[in-house]
Each structure stands twice: as C-alpha cells, then as structure tokens.
Design an enzyme around this catalytic site. Structure first.
Site, PDB file in Angstrom:
ATOM      1  N   TYR A 211       0.799  -1.229   0.000  1.00 13.03           N
ATOM      2  CA  TYR A 211       0.000   0.000   0.000  1.00 13.03           C
ATOM      3  C   TYR A 211       0.827   1.272   0.000  1.00 13.03           C
ATOM      4  CZ  TYR A 211      -4.413   2.480   0.534  1.00 13.03           C
ATOM      5  OH  TYR A 211      -5.523   3.254   0.294  1.00 13.03           O
ATOM      6  N   LYS A 220       7.523   8.572  -0.115  1.00 13.63           N
ATOM      7  CA  LYS A 220       7.981   8.922   1.237  1.00 13.63           C
ATOM      8  C   LYS A 220       9.380   8.361   1.503  1.00 13.63           C
ATOM      9  CE  LYS A 220       3.882  10.628   1.924  1.00 13.63           C
ATOM     10  NZ  LYS A 220       3.607  12.041   2.010  1.00 13.63           N
ATOM     11  N   HIS A 240       8.091  17.884   3.135  1.00  9.13           N
ATOM     12  CA  HIS A 240       6.730  17.363   2.929  1.00  9.13           C
ATOM     13  C   HIS A 240       5.818  18.550   2.622  1.00  9.13           C
ATOM     14  CE1 HIS A 240       3.278  14.740   4.762  1.00  9.13           C
ATOM     15  NE2 HIS A 240       3.373  14.568   3.471  1.00  9.13           N
ATOM     16  N   SER A 262       0.017  14.357   6.673  1.00  4.83           N
ATOM     17  CA  SER A 262      -0.796  13.587   5.730  1.00  4.83           C
ATOM     18  C   SER A 262      -2.275  13.754   6.073  1.00  4.83           C
ATOM     19  CB  SER A 262      -0.439  12.104   5.820  1.00  4.83           C
ATOM     20  OG  SER A 262       0.912  11.901   5.519  1.00  4.83           O
ATOM     21  N   ASP A 287       2.599  17.362  -2.582  1.00 10.44           N
ATOM     22  CA  ASP A 287       3.042  16.568  -1.430  1.00 10.44           C
ATOM     23  C   ASP A 287       4.507  16.763  -1.048  1.00 10.44           C
ATOM     24  OD1 ASP A 287       2.362  14.656   0.595  1.00 10.44           O
ATOM     25  OD2 ASP A 287       3.361  13.087  -0.543  1.00 10.44           O
TER      26      ASP A 287
END
Ligand code: SAT
Ligand code: MN
Length: 597
Positions: A211, A220, A240, A262, A287
C-alpha cells in the site's frame, strides 16, 4: 528486456536481488502505455483490479483489510549509530536489520515476476532531480509508479554506464503458491512488515505491504526519508510540502511551499480555486518539494513527483473541483467504493449517497450500513498533467523561487487561523513545534494531538534535532532571500464544535494577506505568538460567514497558550544535546512574551 542496460552496478544488484528473492521472471519496465495496459489487463483477469465503466482507462483496487495505510510502527531508519536516527525514529542496527530482512527476502518472490522500475524524481534534466530503481513483485506498484514518477526506458538512458541511482527493494512478502494463488492482495502480517531505510548508503528495503507509501518507494521512502538525509549532507532540502503559485490581479507571482501532515488538506490547498476575484492559483506539486539555493541566492523548488496520490474521502466538486477533473480518466483508485454503474464513490463526494454500492471490502453497502463505504485512507492516483490548473512550467528543471513557507496542522482549539513569524528563527520554531491531530493516513489511533514538526515526523530520515539545525543553517545561507514563514490552522472549532473558518477556496483570503505582508501592504497586530491579522486586515469581500466566528478564529488566547510552553519543552527535551540552542532561545522568548501579555 526491450532496451539495453550497460550499467554494471545496476545489473549486478538486479541479479543479486533475483538470486535472493527467486522470482520466476524479471521484467525491465519500459514505462510505455502498452506495458501499463498489459499489466492492468492481467490484474483485471485475476480479479485484482476492476475496470471502471464510467472513467476511461481507470481501475479500482481493493487491498487486504490489514494493508490500508503507512505503518509508522514498522518503519525503520537504520544508521550505524542509534543517535543518528534520533528519538523520533524506530531504529535497528543495519547488520541486524539486514540479516532479519535477508531471511524474509529469501525466496519471497517465488512464483511471481520481479519488475525492475527505473524512475526519476523530478524532471530528467533537472539539476535538483535524482534517479531511483525499485525492484518490486507487485504489478500494482509498477502501474502506480508510472503515474507518480517519470518511469522507464528514458531513465535507464539517462543513467548511462555509471550514473548514480538510489536502489530500492520492495516485496509484498507473499510468494505465489497453493495457499496464496487466489489472494487478490497478498501481503505479510503486520509483525513481518518492514519499511527500512539505510540513509548512509541511500538504500531502501521494504517488505510485506503493497500500500501507498510502504510500496511506492519513490515517494515517502526516497523523496523524503532518504532525500532529507542526503539534503542535510549536501546542503539542500527535501520537505513534505505542496508547491503553489499565486498571481495577483497586477500579474505579480508568489510561490508558496506549505507543509501539513498527511490527510490535512495539502492536495486541496495545492489545487485551490481562489474565491477572491482576480487572483489566480496554479498547482506545481501537492506533497513533496525538493529545494536548493539557486545562483541568485533564492531558494528554488521542484516537485519530484509526476502524479498525485490523494485521499479520496471528502474530495468533491465542492471541496476540490480541480482534483475531481484530474482523476476523470487514466487514474487508479484504491479502497474506494464501486457503484452499480461502474464508477467510484466515497463519503463526501458530490450528491446524495447511491442506494447501493460495493464497499471497499467488496461487500454490499447501502446508506443504512453502519460502516464506511470507502476506507478513510482510500486514495486516487492521477497524473499531474491532467490537473486543469497545473502550472504550464511545472516541469521547469530549475524549479520556482519560493517566497513563502506555511506550516500547520489540524488543531480544534488554541491555534489561530494564521500567524506570521517575527523572523527566520521564529519561523523555524513554528515549524519545529507544529502539532496536529492524527489521521487515517497511518495505521493507528485517529484524532490524537501529536507534535509533527514540519509535518516531517514520519518522514525525516535522520535525527530530527539535526534536521532543526539544518533549517537554521539553510536560513543562514539564504539570508535576506529566505522565504517569509507563516503558520495556519484551517481547523479551529468553537466550543459547540462548529468550524470557525469555511476553509477550501476561502483560504485564498489568508494567502492574499500573506502576499500583501510580503509586499508590506497589509496590516497585522503583534501578539506573543507572532503577527496576526484583524478582520480588517483580511479581504473578506463577498464572504458570507458569521462575524463572531471570524473574530474567534483570529483570537490569540494567551492563557490557552501557556500550557503549550511546558509541552514544547518536554517535546524538545527528547533531543538532548542535538537540540539547537536557537530553538531553546525561541521557547524562552515565547514564554516571556506570554507571561508579559
Ligand atoms: O501512503 S502515503 O505515504 O503515500 C500517503 C501519505 O501518508 O501522505
Ligand atoms: Mn504526504
């Protein structure tokens, strides 16, 4: 192989990984549409993907119910010395971690294909970009990586014989045998999942999850954890942050980079539709930002990604029309619900809930069902080029010069709508003390307040105390060219639990105030926590919102702030001698200002 690979070190590593993991076949990805279509067709065939009748070339996936988000508890920063990973990261010594994972990797791809996924984070010709190669046994990962990065043959060409690349190994951790052959989303148990980073070598090893950030290793793992550690060594920043360009009615451009944890609205802000006339917004990234000082001394940012991996629930034409347009076609949906006419659905999308859908677990669902139809961390993967307001020059290899940094989080109380820092050091303090209520983007409790400095708590690939120092060092390098720093909280509520600010497109009013502060044309009052606007300083023309809520959302409540001081002190204390003295000085100054007020 549909192309020739001359890079000896790459070939050797691919060969060695295959010896260890024992796949049935090795497929070198070329990144073509034909390859993508073929992999999707295979996944539809085995029941892993559903083609969506209502969206051209788009597919729905349902993951295993245990494999629905990043797993911070199973994420490791493996440095020689524990102190270099710092108190906010999980640490296992590299030798031990490699031994454990080598055992797990042994034979883990049996019965499957190992895909070699060459990818570039950033435009291939950018001096800020970097190349990675992911080896994965998941065709779902290949298809997502094709949207999220520049992937395939061109990257191999760019690498040449000896180019630098970051190696990343990924396995779902479930060989294909009699017991797993019918599983549509095989993965490993939670205790066997490892999302491991070796920042000293620039190496990533991921095992057991298919995932999102656990598996799409460019995001990430590489673009934040490994890149942040690399940037510290080399004098640049991996953050980020979304990147957004605002243009005022006179045509002046402002570039904003904003860090939120997030699932706190980065994608919405990145694609904002301003409600104030004459102001235009363009999206550059939603992001991650990679930033380096340019020849003129300013800080230049690129978006290293090529797509969006956004949270679906809550996304609608009302909240984020640009995202809705972006995912009309050529998109992947994971863990959303499926409508009877072959479209996706989630809580918070426009219109009344349909009478019947198939939920994210594959069960019948009606509005009377007690469970959510779409998982709270269900996602869309969509190409950035399809965003109607993507900046024309979003792939400019040199990046855009950043004028404004924004930090923030989800705070139901205490923190006002917007605060401007007194100076760079105070801005770093704001970033370092950012706090937010936890969301479904990580497996764990939702709604707990935690400090999430710079929204990097789960993504900093080294000791966070050293990371804070890096921010001070970058400020020293940039000097008067350093961006202005603001802190926002779109999520403040009153005691009755009602939102104090409408958010979404109306946030443009706050952005406009920031731009005017930069130009010295808007007012503010000095408070113990920074400069804060009054209702008169923010353009509220045409906003239909109760004035008492506006006053409340801007209020600085000194007594409510006082308990923040010991809480921050406690948070800081874990960094010991790695905590920059400049942060302690900022905390002392805040405490003194609050007491004096
Ligand atoms: O799963 S991801 O890490 O890619 C998304 C997120 O948590 O922001
Ligand atoms: Mn993110």
């Amino acid at each position: 192989m549909s192309y020739e690979v001359k890079h000896a070190a790459l070939l050797k590593w691919v060969h060695e990984t295959a010896e260890l993991t024992q796949p049935d076949a090795i497929h070198w990805c070329d990144g073509s549409q034909a390859e993508y279509d073929q992999l999707m067709a295979q996944m539809v065939e085995i029941g892993m993907a559903t083609a969506l009748k209502k969206r051209p070339n788009s597919f729905l996936f349902r993951s295993d119910p245990s494999d629905v988000a990043r797993v911070e508890a199973r994420t490791f920063i493996s440095t020689t010395n524990k102190a270099d990973a710092g108190p906010t990261n999980n640490w296992i010594a590299p030798d031990l971690l490699k031994a454990t994972m080598t055992d797990l990797y042994w034979g883990c791809m049996k019965g499957r294909t190992m895909y070699v996924i060459p990818f570039s984070m950033g435009p291939l010709d950018s001096p800020i970009a970097a190349i990675g190669v992911e080896l994965s046994d998941s065709p779902y990962v290949v298809c997502n990586m094709r949207i999220m990065t520049r992937m395939g043959k061109t990257v191999i060409e760019k690498l040449g014989d000896t180019g630098r690349f970051f190696p990343a190994v990924h396995s779902i951790g479930s060989p294909c045998d009699d017991t797993t052959i019918n599983q549509v989303w095989p993965c490993a148990e939670i205790d066997h999942k490892y999302i491991s980073h070796f920042p000293e070598e620039g190496l990533i090893w991921s095992y057991g999850s298919g995932y999102g950030g656990n598996a799409l290793l460019g995001k990430k793992c590489l673009a934040l954890r490994i890149a942040s550690a690399t940037g510290k060594r080399e004098g640049w920043m991996a953050e980020h942050m979304l990147i957004l360009r605002l243009t005022n009615p006179a045509g002046r451009q402002y570039h904003i980079a904003a860090a939120f944890p997030s699932a706190c609205g980065k994608t919405n802000l990145a694609m904002i539709t301003p409600t104030i006339p004459g102001w235009k917004a363009e999206c550059i990234g939603d992001d991650i930002a990679w930033m380096k000082p340019g020849p003129d001394g300013r800080l230049y940012a690129i978006n290293p990604e090529a797509g969006f991996f956004g949270v679906a629930p809550g996304t609608s034409y009302a909240t984020n029309p640009m995202a809705m347009e972006t995912m009309k076609e050529n998109s992947i949906f994971t863990n959303t619900a499926l409508t009877d006419d072959g479209d996706v659905w989630w809580e918070g999308i426009d219109g009344a809930p349909p009478a019947h859908v198939i939920d994210w677990k594959g069960r019948d669902w009606t509005p009377a069902s007690k469970d959510l139809a779409a998982h709270a961390n269900s996602r869309f993967t969509a190409p950035a080029t399809q965003c109607p307001i993507i900046a024309r020059d979003w792939e400019n290899p040199l990046g855009v010069p950043i004028d404004i940094f924004i930090f923030g989080g989800r705070r139901a109380s205490v923190v006002p709508l917007v605060t401007e820092s007194f100076n760079w050091d105070h801005g770093v303090f704001m970033g370092a003390t950012a706090a937010s209520e936890t969301t479904a983007a990580n497996i764990g409790a939702v709604g707990n307040l935690r400090r999430d400095p710079f929204a990097m708590m789960p993504f900093c690939g080294y000791n966070m105390g050293d990371y804070f120092q890096h921010w001070f060092d970058m400020g020293d390098t940039l000097g008067s060219n350093a961006p202005k720093v603001f802190y926002v909280n779109w999520f403040r509520k009153n005691t009755a639990g009602k939102w104090l600010w409408p958010g979404y497109g109306e946030n443009s009013r706050v952005l406009k105030w920031m731009c005017e502060r930069l130009d010295g044309t808007a007012g503010a009052v000095e408070t113990p926590i920074g400069f804060v606007p009054t209702e008169a300083d923010i353009d509220l023309n045409g906003l239909d919102w109760p004035i008492d809520r506006l006053q409340e959302v801007l209020k600085v409540d000194a007594p409510a702030w006082l308990p923040e001081v010991p809480d921050i002190a406690k948070f800081f204390s874990q960094f010991g001698d790695r905590l920059p003295a400049r942060l302690t000085a900022q905390l002392d100054a805040l405490a003194a200002r609050l007491k004096a007020s």
